[in-house]
Each structure stands twice: as C-alpha cells, then as structure tokens.
Design a protein around this motif. Structure first.
Motif, mmCIF file in Angstrom:
data_model
loop_
_atom_site.group_PDB
_atom_site.id
_atom_site.type_symbol
_atom_site.label_atom_id
_atom_site.label_comp_id
_atom_site.label_asym_id
_atom_site.label_seq_id
_atom_site.Cartn_x
_atom_site.Cartn_y
_atom_site.Cartn_z
ATOM 1 N N LYS A 24 24.310 -33.159 56.238
ATOM 2 C CA LYS A 24 22.838 -33.512 56.867
ATOM 3 C C LYS A 24 21.707 -33.973 55.693
ATOM 4 C CE LYS A 24 21.303 -30.872 60.271
ATOM 5 N NZ LYS A 24 21.092 -31.308 61.937
ATOM 6 N N LYS A 25 21.634 -33.062 54.929
ATOM 7 C CA LYS A 25 20.813 -33.093 54.077
ATOM 8 C C LYS A 25 20.985 -34.387 53.152
ATOM 9 C CE LYS A 25 20.481 -29.356 51.458
ATOM 10 N NZ LYS A 25 20.579 -28.219 50.628
ATOM 11 N N ILE A 26 22.376 -34.533 52.732
ATOM 12 C CA ILE A 26 22.504 -35.933 52.023
ATOM 13 C C ILE A 26 22.180 -37.206 53.056
ATOM 14 C CG2 ILE A 26 24.517 -37.428 51.056
ATOM 15 C CD1 ILE A 26 25.702 -34.654 50.393
ATOM 16 N N LEU A 27 22.451 -37.174 54.451
ATOM 17 C CA LEU A 27 22.465 -38.236 55.053
ATOM 18 C C LEU A 27 20.701 -38.562 55.212
ATOM 19 C CD1 LEU A 27 23.488 -40.288 56.867
ATOM 20 C CD2 LEU A 27 23.468 -39.121 58.620
ATOM 21 N N LEU A 28 20.091 -37.449 55.334
ATOM 22 C CA LEU A 28 18.605 -37.620 55.555
ATOM 23 C C LEU A 28 18.048 -38.210 54.193
ATOM 24 C CD1 LEU A 28 16.998 -34.233 57.181
ATOM 25 C CD2 LEU A 28 16.576 -36.633 57.653
ATOM 26 N N ALA A 29 18.544 -37.803 53.028
ATOM 27 C CA ALA A 29 18.137 -38.181 51.868
ATOM 28 C C ALA A 29 18.169 -39.825 51.835
ATOM 29 C CB ALA A 29 18.389 -37.306 50.890
ATOM 30 N N LYS A 30 19.343 -40.129 52.015
ATOM 31 C CA LYS A 30 19.802 -41.502 51.941
ATOM 32 C C LYS A 30 19.014 -42.337 52.946
ATOM 33 C CE LYS A 30 23.685 -44.650 52.715
ATOM 34 N NZ LYS A 30 22.940 -45.905 53.352
ATOM 35 N N ILE A 31 18.958 -41.749 54.398
ATOM 36 C CA ILE A 31 18.106 -42.808 55.068
ATOM 37 C C ILE A 31 16.623 -42.961 54.611
ATOM 38 C CG2 ILE A 31 17.156 -42.971 57.416
ATOM 39 C CD1 ILE A 31 19.658 -41.336 58.290
ATOM 40 N N GLN A 32 16.005 -41.803 54.012
ATOM 41 C CA GLN A 32 14.769 -41.949 53.496
ATOM 42 C C GLN A 32 14.571 -42.801 52.243
ATOM 43 O OE1 GLN A 32 13.660 -38.000 52.466
ATOM 44 N NE2 GLN A 32 11.394 -38.404 52.767
ATOM 45 N N VAL A 71 15.154 -51.604 56.528
ATOM 46 C CA VAL A 71 14.639 -50.835 57.443
ATOM 47 C C VAL A 71 15.275 -50.874 58.980
ATOM 48 C CG1 VAL A 71 12.502 -50.431 58.996
ATOM 49 C CG2 VAL A 71 12.206 -50.976 56.473
ATOM 50 N N ILE A 72 15.662 -51.809 59.218
ATOM 51 C CA ILE A 72 16.713 -51.570 60.535
ATOM 52 C C ILE A 72 17.895 -50.853 60.165
ATOM 53 C CG2 ILE A 72 17.873 -53.234 62.170
ATOM 54 C CD1 ILE A 72 15.306 -53.711 62.593
ATOM 55 N N GLY A 73 18.343 -50.988 58.855
ATOM 56 C CA GLY A 73 19.631 -50.410 58.278
ATOM 57 C C GLY A 73 19.499 -48.971 58.435
ATOM 58 N N MET A 74 18.295 -48.605 58.807
ATOM 59 C CA MET A 74 18.138 -46.762 59.099
ATOM 60 C C MET A 74 18.676 -46.426 60.587
ATOM 61 S SD MET A 74 14.418 -46.654 57.308
ATOM 62 C CE MET A 74 14.165 -44.811 57.516
ATOM 63 N N GLN A 75 18.715 -47.436 61.389
ATOM 64 C CA GLN A 75 18.986 -47.013 62.788
ATOM 65 C C GLN A 75 20.429 -46.486 62.872
ATOM 66 O OE1 GLN A 75 17.640 -49.476 65.963
ATOM 67 N NE2 GLN A 75 16.103 -50.572 64.655
ATOM 68 N N PRO A 76 21.502 -47.324 62.515
ATOM 69 C CA PRO A 76 22.936 -46.739 62.877
ATOM 70 C C PRO A 76 22.969 -45.346 62.212
ATOM 71 C CG PRO A 76 22.927 -48.881 61.662
ATOM 72 C CD PRO A 76 21.516 -48.550 61.812
ATOM 73 N N GLU A 77 22.310 -45.095 60.960
ATOM 74 C CA GLU A 77 22.601 -43.839 60.242
ATOM 75 C C GLU A 77 21.727 -42.717 60.864
ATOM 76 O OE1 GLU A 77 24.103 -44.568 55.926
ATOM 77 O OE2 GLU A 77 22.303 -45.601 56.330
ATOM 78 N N GLY A 78 20.695 -43.140 61.353
ATOM 79 C CA GLY A 78 19.845 -42.298 61.874
ATOM 80 C C GLY A 78 20.374 -41.558 63.084
ATOM 81 N N ASN A 79 21.147 -42.438 63.733
ATOM 82 C CA ASN A 79 21.871 -41.932 65.060
ATOM 83 C C ASN A 79 22.738 -40.716 64.652
ATOM 84 O OD1 ASN A 79 23.009 -42.071 67.504
ATOM 85 N ND2 ASN A 79 24.587 -43.621 66.609
ATOM 86 N N TRP A 80 23.005 -40.211 63.575
ATOM 87 C CA TRP A 80 24.019 -39.133 63.252
ATOM 88 C C TRP A 80 23.419 -38.127 62.539
ATOM 89 C CZ3 TRP A 80 28.619 -37.953 64.690
ATOM 90 C CH2 TRP A 80 29.353 -39.028 65.602
ATOM 91 N N VAL A 81 22.058 -37.978 62.229
ATOM 92 C CA VAL A 81 21.442 -37.164 61.649
ATOM 93 C C VAL A 81 21.616 -35.636 62.220
ATOM 94 C CG1 VAL A 81 19.264 -36.155 60.658
ATOM 95 C CG2 VAL A 81 19.661 -38.505 60.448
ATOM 96 N N LEU A 82 21.444 -35.708 63.328
ATOM 97 C CA LEU A 82 21.582 -34.343 64.300
ATOM 98 C C LEU A 82 23.161 -33.929 64.789
ATOM 99 C CD1 LEU A 82 18.773 -34.806 67.001
ATOM 100 C CD2 LEU A 82 18.707 -33.517 64.925
#
Ligand code: FAQ
Length: 316
Positions: free
Chosen positions: A65-73, A46-57
């Motif tokens: 963007k679609k791949i990154l969103l799916a991965k974070i989810q 769950v904490i690991g979602m933060q560094p990547e979440g920083n790059w979605v936008l």
C-alpha cells in the motif's frame, strides 16, 4: 531582426542540438505542437492515477500500500511538472484542463482500460511505466528545454515504478497456481494496449515527420515500440509468463522479436472516446476538478490578501 532571420536562427539552434527556451522565438506551429504534446502528456499522468487509485484500499500488505501510494503521488507530481512546462509556452493550466474536459485534448489510450485484479497493478507498473520510460528516455533529448529537463527527473521516478510493477509480477509468478493465473491474465489484457501507447504505425503517424525535423520527437513510434518489445518479451519469459501473441517470433537475422498485427481498430475506438473506461475516467476527473474549486478559490484569495498586506507594509 526580420521574421526570416528569426526562423534561420531557430533552425540553426535545432541543427546544432541547442535547446529552445521559453523566451526564444519559435515558429507558431512548433509552439502549438509542444503545447499539444506536453499537455496531453500531463493529462495522461493525472488520469493515469485513476486505475491504480482503485487499488490503494485493497493492496495486500501495508508495504504494498505504501509503495502504491508513493507511486500514484509521483504520477500526480509528473502531471504538475508537465503542466508547468506547458505554461512556459503561454497557455494557462485552466485552459488545458478545459480542453481536456471538452474532448479537444487527448490523454494516453492505456488509461481507458480497467484495473481488475491486484496483478493488474503489477502489469501497469511493469508494462505501462515500462513503455512510458522507453518513450521518455528518448524525450530527454527533445528540443524544448523545459520539457527535456522535466523528462530527466520523471524518468528516474518511472524507473522505480517499473521495478515495483515487475516485483509484483515476480512475486505472483512464484506463488500458488491461482496467483500465476492472475498474473498471466493481467499480461493477456495489458500487453496489446501497452504496445498501442507508442501511437499509430510510422506510416500513419500524422505528426512524426515534422516533430522529428524539429527534434521534438527523437525517434519514431515504431522504433520505440520495437525497443520496448525486445526488452519486455525477455523479461516476461524470464519469470514464466507467456506473451499473448501466437505470431511472436525471434528473428535471428535482425536480432528483434517480431509480433503479430496490432488491432489498430481498437486503438482508434479508444482514442475516439469509446474504450472500456473513457466515460468513467472523464466523469471522475470533471467531478474532482469541480469539487476542488473551493481550494483554488481559497488559494487565490489568500495570495491576494498577502499581496495587499505587502503593499501596505511598503506604503506604511
Ligand atoms: N493515446 O501523429 P501521432 C505514462 C494520438 S505517460 C492517445 O503519432 P504524436 C506514465 C496523437 O495525440 C503516457 N492518443 O502523434 C504513467 C495524435 O492525435 P492529435 C503518456 C494517441 O504526438 C504510467 C494522433 O494519435 N506519454 O504512462 C496515442 O507525434 C502509469 C496521431 O498520432 C506521453 O504522452 C495514445 N497512445 O505521437 C502515468 C509521451 N498515440 O493530438 C500513470 C509524450 C497517438 O493530433 C500510471 N507523447 N495518439 O489529436 C509522445 O511521445 C507522443 O505524443 C506520442 C504520439 C508518441 C504518444
């Protein structure tokens, strides 16, 4: 059955490679170790979602963007399976989150480093998920049934994550010189922290001996770290990346890559709360948890109403 008989039965189960299931008797220390490891693993996802979440936008293309969103989810989903697996041991998710917020439970050291450029998203997928898979493939054979089964599904998803990260690195290494520099810079910053993910060297690992006896861990920290190194050094060289280690050499006799010394002082600083992003990660998690309270309250109130409606239907 006496306590002694129960322990005998538990030990036979472990010896014969049978799974321990939630309702089976288990030594209290086995239960505690499982709760510690699974809950820390869940917090890491769950904490690991933060560094990547920083790059979605800021992802460079809609596809990225679609791949990154799916991965974070997916990572959020892994956290949920793992919290559920831990709950089968008699602890409640709220309690696990409280332990995290109070600093009584850890999460992986790796998520205390910042994701500074798009190449870091490639490095996280390739190196961080790559390290996580090596560890988790081994955990598919862990002795606690719900954890082992959770790992089977998680590994399938992590394998996609690792490939999407490597794909980003391949694209950048085939790009212009600035992109190559960015990829190498990400490699330079993530390589050593990725090696630290496997935990302290075997000689200093407090839990390994007992965890191996109970088959919670199937392989030691150093064995898994070496497997990751051997796999990853070749992948780096294949796309023209340098491993940031002047002492790296291939040992023809053993067939393994040998690395320089890992900075264990840095590792201990990070796991003791003094890494570059510890404060920020925890502050964000606490805020998100508090902001979500109304959702949890609403879900509980709805469940209560449903239960009362059912009761009324039965009595009418
Ligand atoms: N970070 O005696 P050992 C992922 C602690 S998932 C922080 O060797 P053990 C997916 C350890 O807890 C990544 N703390 O401990 C993803 C203990 O402290 P304690 C998470 C660490 O448990 C990708 C102390 O040091 N994976 O990345 C670390 O036998 C991208 C002594 O160590 C798992 O959690 C560390 N790196 O072995 C998500 C896998 N290493 O608890 C998003 C499951 C050690 O006594 C984006 N866990 N410590 O206070 C394990 O396999 C084991 O728990 C180890 C550690 C191997 C991590």
């Amino acid at each position: 059955m006496t306590e002694e008989d129960k322990l005998k039965r538990f030990n036979i189960c472990i010896e014969q490679d049978e799974k321990i299931e939630p309702k089976d008797w288990m030594p209290e220390q086995y239960r505690k170790t499982m709760i510690r490891q699974i809950s820390q693993h869940a917090h890491s996802e769950v904490i690991g979602m933060q560094p990547e979440g920083n790059w979605v936008l800021r992802a460079p293309t809609l596809r990225a963007k679609k791949i990154l969103l799916a991965k974070i989810q997916d990572e959020g989903g892994h956290g949920l399976y793992l919290y559920s697996a831990a709950e089968t041991l008699g602890i409640d998710r709220g309690e696990m989150i409280k332990q995290l917020h109070e600093g009584k439970a850890k999460y992986s050291s790796i998520f205390n480093y910042p994701a500074l450029t798009w190449a870091d998203i490639g490095a996280i997928g390739w190196l961080v998920d790559g390290a996580a898979i090596v560890n988790q493939v081994s955990l598919q054979r862990t002795s606690y049934g719900p954890y082992a089964r959770g790992m089977v599904r998680i590994c399938k998803e992590e394998s996609f994550h690792q490939r999407q990260g490597y794909e980003i690195m391949v694209t950048m290494m085939n790009g212009i010189s600035e992109q190559k520099k960015m990829a190498q810079d990400a490699m330079d910053r993530w390589w050593w922290p990725a090696l630290m993910m496997f935990g302290p060297p075997d000689g200093e690992s407090v839990h390994t001996k007992q965890s191996m006896q109970w088959k919670i861990k199937r392989e030691s920290n150093d064995v898994l770290r070496q497997r990751f190194i051997d796999k990853t050094v070749d992948q780096a060289h294949f796309i023209g990346l340098e491993v940031p280690d002047k002492d790296l050499k291939f040992n023809e006799a053993t067939g393994h890559w040998e690395t320089g010394t890992i900075n264990w002082k840095e590792f201990h600083e990070v796991i003791n709360g003094n890494g570059p992003c510890n404060h920020q990660r925890m502050k964000h998690h606490i805020k998100a948890h508090n902001d979500g309270k109304w959702v949890r309250d609403a879900a509980l109130a709805f469940a209560e109403t449903e239960k009362n409606d059912q009761k009324q239907l039965i009595t009418n």
